[in-house]
Design a protein around this motif. Structure first.
Motif, short mmCIF file in Angstrom:
data_model
loop_
_atom_site.label_atom_id
_atom_site.label_comp_id
_atom_site.label_asym_id
_atom_site.label_seq_id
_atom_site.Cartn_x
_atom_site.Cartn_y
_atom_site.Cartn_z
N PHE A 154 52.91 31.51 36.77
CA PHE A 154 51.58 32.11 36.77
C PHE A 154 51.55 33.42 37.56
O PHE A 154 50.77 34.32 37.25
N ARG A 155 52.41 33.56 38.58
CA ARG A 155 52.55 34.85 39.27
C ARG A 155 53.09 35.90 38.31
O ARG A 155 52.65 37.07 38.32
N PHE A 156 54.05 35.50 37.51
CA PHE A 156 54.63 36.39 36.49
C PHE A 156 53.54 36.87 35.52
O PHE A 156 53.44 38.06 35.22
N LEU A 157 52.71 35.95 35.05
CA LEU A 157 51.62 36.34 34.15
C LEU A 157 50.61 37.24 34.87
O LEU A 157 50.14 38.24 34.32
N SER A 158 50.28 36.87 36.11
CA SER A 158 49.25 37.60 36.86
C SER A 158 49.64 39.03 37.15
O SER A 158 48.78 39.92 37.26
N ALA A 159 50.93 39.29 37.29
CA ALA A 159 51.40 40.63 37.64
C ALA A 159 51.25 41.61 36.50
O ALA A 159 51.28 42.83 36.72
N GLY A 160 51.08 41.11 35.29
CA GLY A 160 50.95 41.98 34.14
C GLY A 160 52.29 42.49 33.64
O GLY A 160 53.34 42.23 34.23
N SER A 161 52.24 43.22 32.55
CA SER A 161 53.45 43.79 31.97
C SER A 161 54.01 44.89 32.87
O SER A 161 53.26 45.65 33.48
N THR A 162 55.33 44.99 32.93
CA THR A 162 55.95 46.05 33.72
C THR A 162 55.65 47.43 33.14
O THR A 162 55.63 48.42 33.87
N SER A 163 55.41 47.50 31.84
CA SER A 163 55.10 48.78 31.21
C SER A 163 53.61 49.10 31.23
O SER A 163 53.21 50.25 31.12
#
Length: 381
Positions: free
Chosen positions: A308-317
């Motif tokens: 969920f942290r991965f999702l929350s951080a948003g796309s790298t681009s």
């Protein structure tokens, strides 16, 4: 508040109940949109507990109140998450209501460009896909994985996603495309789906897609891929798992299945092992479920927190978007009061193959068969 609650007669009704209070490390969410999953009507028609349970899993809304010890959220923040609802015999909270409680570290930040409706399509099915790929199948995750296997056998990077136009399948494609092998190679993604969804899947990054109704699709997949190393069965009914096993490389492997018993064991290759797990394990609480008990798993919960942290951080681009694309939305008319009479009818309460045919369906445009999309309702605007 209004909530959809299980009722006598194996149904659910909208009724009034108390607004829950957030405890330590919890947040109260005012729900704007909610997403439907097949388990919602299934466990309403086949209840795991006596009436009186709030139904529903996927939610998106704004933080209304903060419990003691919460420092990561503020009132007004946009969040999404999922709850277990009426699927367990022991009490677990549900989400189809005007307000719901999320544990603070199990809430997902909704990036600026993502709507509440889009966010409500993501939590449960994306976690189901992530657990399948990164825990059960053991491929490398694009985020810190507390359940990562220390050693992996060198295997061809060929993944088969069966019934890839389902919500779990579409999100699994997104996650597989964001991952690489330990040697840095991208995964080759093969899929099965209805012909009408082939173009969509190819555009999403699938290398080749096959019609699951073809008698020769297992052979066709094997020929195109050189043999499958990893597979996710997004239907897990009847002979789907057995047919998938026939596509594997000579050394066999693992199929992640999404249902525990609906698929036939006969015909599954001896060197291929189907593995099931309940997505609810990711919430980190004991579950009384399907006639058994699953103990609380801190490690599976830790996996959810990282995902969920991965999702929350948003796309790298583009941090204003999720790193994976949400499911296309079918916005359903009405609110909580329309879920049982419309969405539950569309999704059915049994196997996917037993859903209503075109000839049996209702005439309203929003009641067409579901394919490649998620049913979403507004609760609060």
């Amino acid at each position: 508040m209004k909530a959809l609650i299980t009722a006598p007669g194996n149904t659910a009704i909208v009724t009034d109940t108390d607004v829950p209070e957030p405890a330590t490390n919890e947040i109260l969410v005012q729900i704007h949109s909610l997403g439907l999953n097949p388990i919602d009507p299934l466990y309403t028609a086949h209840p795991a507990a006596p009436p009186g349970r709030v139904v529903g899993s996927d939610i998106a809304g704004t933080v209304k109140k903060i419990g003691e010890g919460v420092t990561s959220w503020r009132v007004g923040d946009r969040v999404a998450g999922f709850l277990q609802g009426a699927t367990s015999a022991n009490y677990r909270p549900g989400g189809f209501a005007e307000f719901a409680i999320l544990e603070a570290d199990l809430a997902i930040h909704i990036p600026d460009s993502v709507t509440f409706e889009q966010a409500a399509t993501v939590p449960l099915c994306s976690l189901t896909a992530a657990q399948a790929l990164f825990i059960r199948l053991g491929i490398d995750a694009p985020f810190p994985n507390p359940l990562k296997r220390e050693e992996q056998l060198a295997r061809p990077p060929n993944i088969l996603i069966y019934s890839a136009s389902t919500s779990v399948g579409l999100l699994a494609i997104e996650l597989a495309r964001s991952s690489h092998t330990p040697a840095g190679l991208p995964y080759r993604i093969f899929a099965t789906a209805n012909i009408k969804n082939h173009a969509k899947l190819l555009a999403a990054g699938v290398e080749a897609v096959f019609d699951y109704r073809s008698e020769t699709w297992p052979e066709d997949v094997s020929r195109a891929s050189g043999g499958i190393s990893y597979a996710l069965d997004c239907i897990s009914e009847e002979d789907s798992t057995a047919k998938i096993s026939q596509t594997f490389i000579k050394s066999g492997g693992i199929i992640a299945v999404v249902r525990k018993t609906a698929w036939h064991k006969d015909g599954v290759r001896d060197d291929v092992t189907p593995i099931y797990s309940a997505v609810w394990s990711g919430l980190g609480h004991e579950i009384t479920y399907n006639g058994g008990s699953i103990p609380a798993s801190p490690s599976w919960r830790a996996f959810t927190v990282e995902f969920f942290r991965f999702l929350s951080a948003g796309s790298t681009s583009n941090p204003s978007r999720f790193p994976i694309k949400p499911i296309p939305v079918r916005l359903m008319p009405g609110g909580l009061e329309s879920i049982v009479q419309d969405a539950f009818v569309l999704l059915g309460v049994g196997k996917v193959i037993n859903r209503s045919t075109d000839e049996e369906r209702r005439s309203e445009p929003w009641m067409k068969p579901v394919s490649g999309e998620k049913l979403v309702y507004h609760v609060y605007d």
